[in-house]
Enzyme design. Structure first.
Site, mmCIF file in Angstrom:
data_model
loop_
_atom_site.group_PDB
_atom_site.id
_atom_site.type_symbol
_atom_site.label_atom_id
_atom_site.label_comp_id
_atom_site.label_asym_id
_atom_site.label_seq_id
_atom_site.Cartn_x
_atom_site.Cartn_y
_atom_site.Cartn_z
ATOM 1 N N SER A 219 77.047 -3.125 70.531
ATOM 2 C CA SER A 219 76.323 -3.918 71.177
ATOM 3 C C SER A 219 76.081 -4.933 69.830
ATOM 4 C CB SER A 219 75.129 -3.516 71.706
ATOM 5 O OG SER A 219 74.515 -4.585 72.563
ATOM 6 N N GLU A 349 79.735 -1.824 81.516
ATOM 7 C CA GLU A 349 79.021 -2.532 80.666
ATOM 8 C C GLU A 349 77.899 -3.612 81.348
ATOM 9 O OE1 GLU A 349 79.009 -2.198 77.743
ATOM 10 O OE2 GLU A 349 80.897 -1.634 76.704
ATOM 11 N N HIS A 448 76.238 0.549 79.369
ATOM 12 C CA HIS A 448 76.376 0.136 77.891
ATOM 13 C C HIS A 448 75.573 0.995 77.104
ATOM 14 C CE1 HIS A 448 76.343 -3.339 75.053
ATOM 15 N NE2 HIS A 448 74.940 -3.090 74.837
#
Length: 538
Positions: A219, A349, A448
């Site tokens: 990330s 995601e 995610h």
């Protein structure tokens, strides 16, 4: 409520923790660093050193300055407890680990190594991890970042903190006057660079090879990895890169140049300072800014409006030195570091885990629906894109919507990065589609941040019933550990098993799919669709 859930989602990787301090053992290894000797912890197979200062505390006159060298000490410093996390929001539903302590004095790193590693002749590969958290949250001490499993595969693992939010990414005309000619604004990235310089100077004493360092992150940590690949100030400090779910939209705010759609970082900094009654750009204004209590700069329990304001202004900016241009411009021109890279994304995601009341759910990090996203696509391409995702989801409309949102948020840009970077150095592309056994029946893909638990071999640290991870989970984790650590050793990801992972080739694009219980090589047949999504502006 939806806005609150969205804000919680946007700080996706908030998983912060400072685990219970380890106790120094009689055989704790003592290592000589440039600042002094430190004693760590030994458990019989793994050595660790925690809370090592890699820079001076960025407080008082050092707030909003490039990191300075740490002070030296005499005697043996006990490196058995994590340092404080950098100031940030204390509690959100998307945290993967509980947060115990924050402090503006937070520039510390942690090291895990195989038993017997402290020997300059060993030259073990080094992996340096950059945590996620949207540049407003996170810490190197999060419990799922325990480096023991990676160290058992023969690497030295380093995790670290870097300044966050307005403390890590802030510009103001008074700072520009004071620091004219010096790198400024991107203090969080400068912290990461300082940590890499510390590793270069000191890691040989721990048995690591300063000439074989792999930088990796997820990330915001993955985006940071790309940013440091594009930064002249980080050139030569690492030699390979792994970017996990970090290839987000690669534009950045300019530090001083205003545009109709994007005010400069300095303008936003001035506006915030004026909201606190601090006007002007002279030395008195700067003194007043530095005198602000940390709670005013980085509140532990901010209002929703404060969270939105902090998120809007925090993150890398084009400053001419740390980042001479946007990452999109740097990679398009192939001006990034020409080093081997693994880059990939997850299958869901657009969503992030949320844990509350002993349970779990997922909430959106990409708030737009597929219909809203496709409205930005030229009309002659919409039907083809819709048909592709409908077929890929076997007609499940909700699943198709999630796939569009996922690719629009990260999958498409990941493909674009691989397509551009392969011209400069070897690239390997992956897609991660697994989730722990206890969530498999209710979550249709990998949200995610899910791959973190597999990469670090810390499935037992998953916040919802981590002890229920099954054999398929553990086997997949073992394979990912092999791929990641073999890449760190010699620049080629492999396991010695039946699944080969060839380099990315845009003429015949393929990715390694990590799925529950198996890995497989699959062609990327929708490259034109990914290219169209990557070109969107929203």
């Amino acid at each position: 409520m939806q806005k609150q859930r969205l804000v919680c989602a946007l700080v996706a990787s908030l998983a912060l923790s400072i685990p219970a301090p380890g106790l120094a053992s009689p055989s704790a290894p003592i290592v000589e660093t440039a600042s002094g000797r430190i004693a760590g912890t030994a458990d019989g197979t793994i050595l660790s050193w925690k809370g090592i200062p890699f820079a001076a505390p960025p407080v008082k006159e050092l707030r909003w300055r490039a990191p300075q060298d740490p002070a030296s000490w005499t005697g043996v410093r006990q490196a058995t407890q994590f340092g404080a996390s950098c100031p940030q929001t204390l509690v959100t539903p998307t945290q993967l680990s509980p947060l115990e302590k924050t402090d503006e004095d937070c520039l510390y790193l942690n090291i895990w190594a195989p038993d017997g590693a402290p020997d300059a002749k060993r030259k073990l590969p080094v992996m340096v991890w950059l945590h996620g958290g949207g540049f407003i949250a996170g810490a190197g001490s999060e419990r799922q970042f325990d480096g023991s499993a990676l160290a058992r595969h023969g690497v030295i693992l380093v995790t670290l903190n870097y300044r966050l939010g307005r403390l890590g990414f802030f510009a103001h005309p008074a700072l520009s006057k004071e620091q004219s000619g010096a790198p400024r604004g991107n203090y969080g990235l400068l912290d990461q660079i300082a940590a890499l310089r510390w590793v270069q100077r000191n890691i040989a004493a721990f048995g690591g090879d300063p000439g074989n360092i792999t930088l990796f992150g997820e990330s915001a940590g993955g985006f940071s990895t790309l940013a440091l690949m594009g930064s002249p100030l980080a050139r030569g400090l690492f030699h390979k890169a792994i970017v996990e779910s970090g290839a987000v939209r690669m534009n950045a705010r300019d530090i001083a140049r205003d545009t109709p759609s994007a005010p400069s970082a300095e303008s936003m900094g001035r506006t915030w300072a004026e909201s606190l009654g601090i006007h002007g750009d002279d030395a008195a204004s700067l003194k007043a800014l530095r005198a602000l209590p940390v709670e005013r700069v980085a509140p532990a329990a901010p209002t929703m409006a404060e969270i939105m304001a902090i998120m809007q202004t925090s993150g890398p900016m084009v400053d001419g030195q740390v980042l001479p241009a946007t990452l999109a411009e740097i990679f398009a021109a192939r001006r990034q570091a020409h080093i081997p890279m693994i880059v990939g994304s997850n299958s869901l995601e657009g969503d992030v885990w949320s844990f509350a009341d002993g349970g779990y759910t997922t909430i959106p990090i990409m708030p737009k629906t597929a219909a809203q996203i496709l409205a930005h696509v030229p009309a002659d391409k919409r039907s083809a894109i819709h048909a592709h995702y409908a077929a890929a989801a076997n007609g499940n409309a909700a699943r198709a919507d999630g796939m569009v949102r996922s690719d629009a948020f990260l999958g498409a840009m990941t493909f674009k990065v691989a397509r551009e970077a392969f011209q400069a150095a070897p690239v390997w592309l992956y897609r991660f589609d697994a989730r722990p056994a206890q969530t498999r029946k209710t979550v249709p893909g990998a949200p995610h941040g899910t791959e973190i638990f597999y990469v670090f071999g810390t499935l037992d640290r998953f916040p919802f019933k981590g002890d229920l991870a099954d054999e398929a989970d553990r086997n997949l984790s073992a394979r990912m550990l092999q791929y990641w650590t073999s890449f760190a050793r010699d620049g080629t990801p492999r396991t010695g098993g039946p699944t080969d992972w060839p380099r990315f080739d845009p003429a015949r694009p393929a990715q390694l799919a990590f799925d529950t219980g198996r890995t497989r090589l699959e062609p990327v047949t929708h490259g034109d669709i990914l290219n169209a999504l990557a070109a969107l502006a929203f």
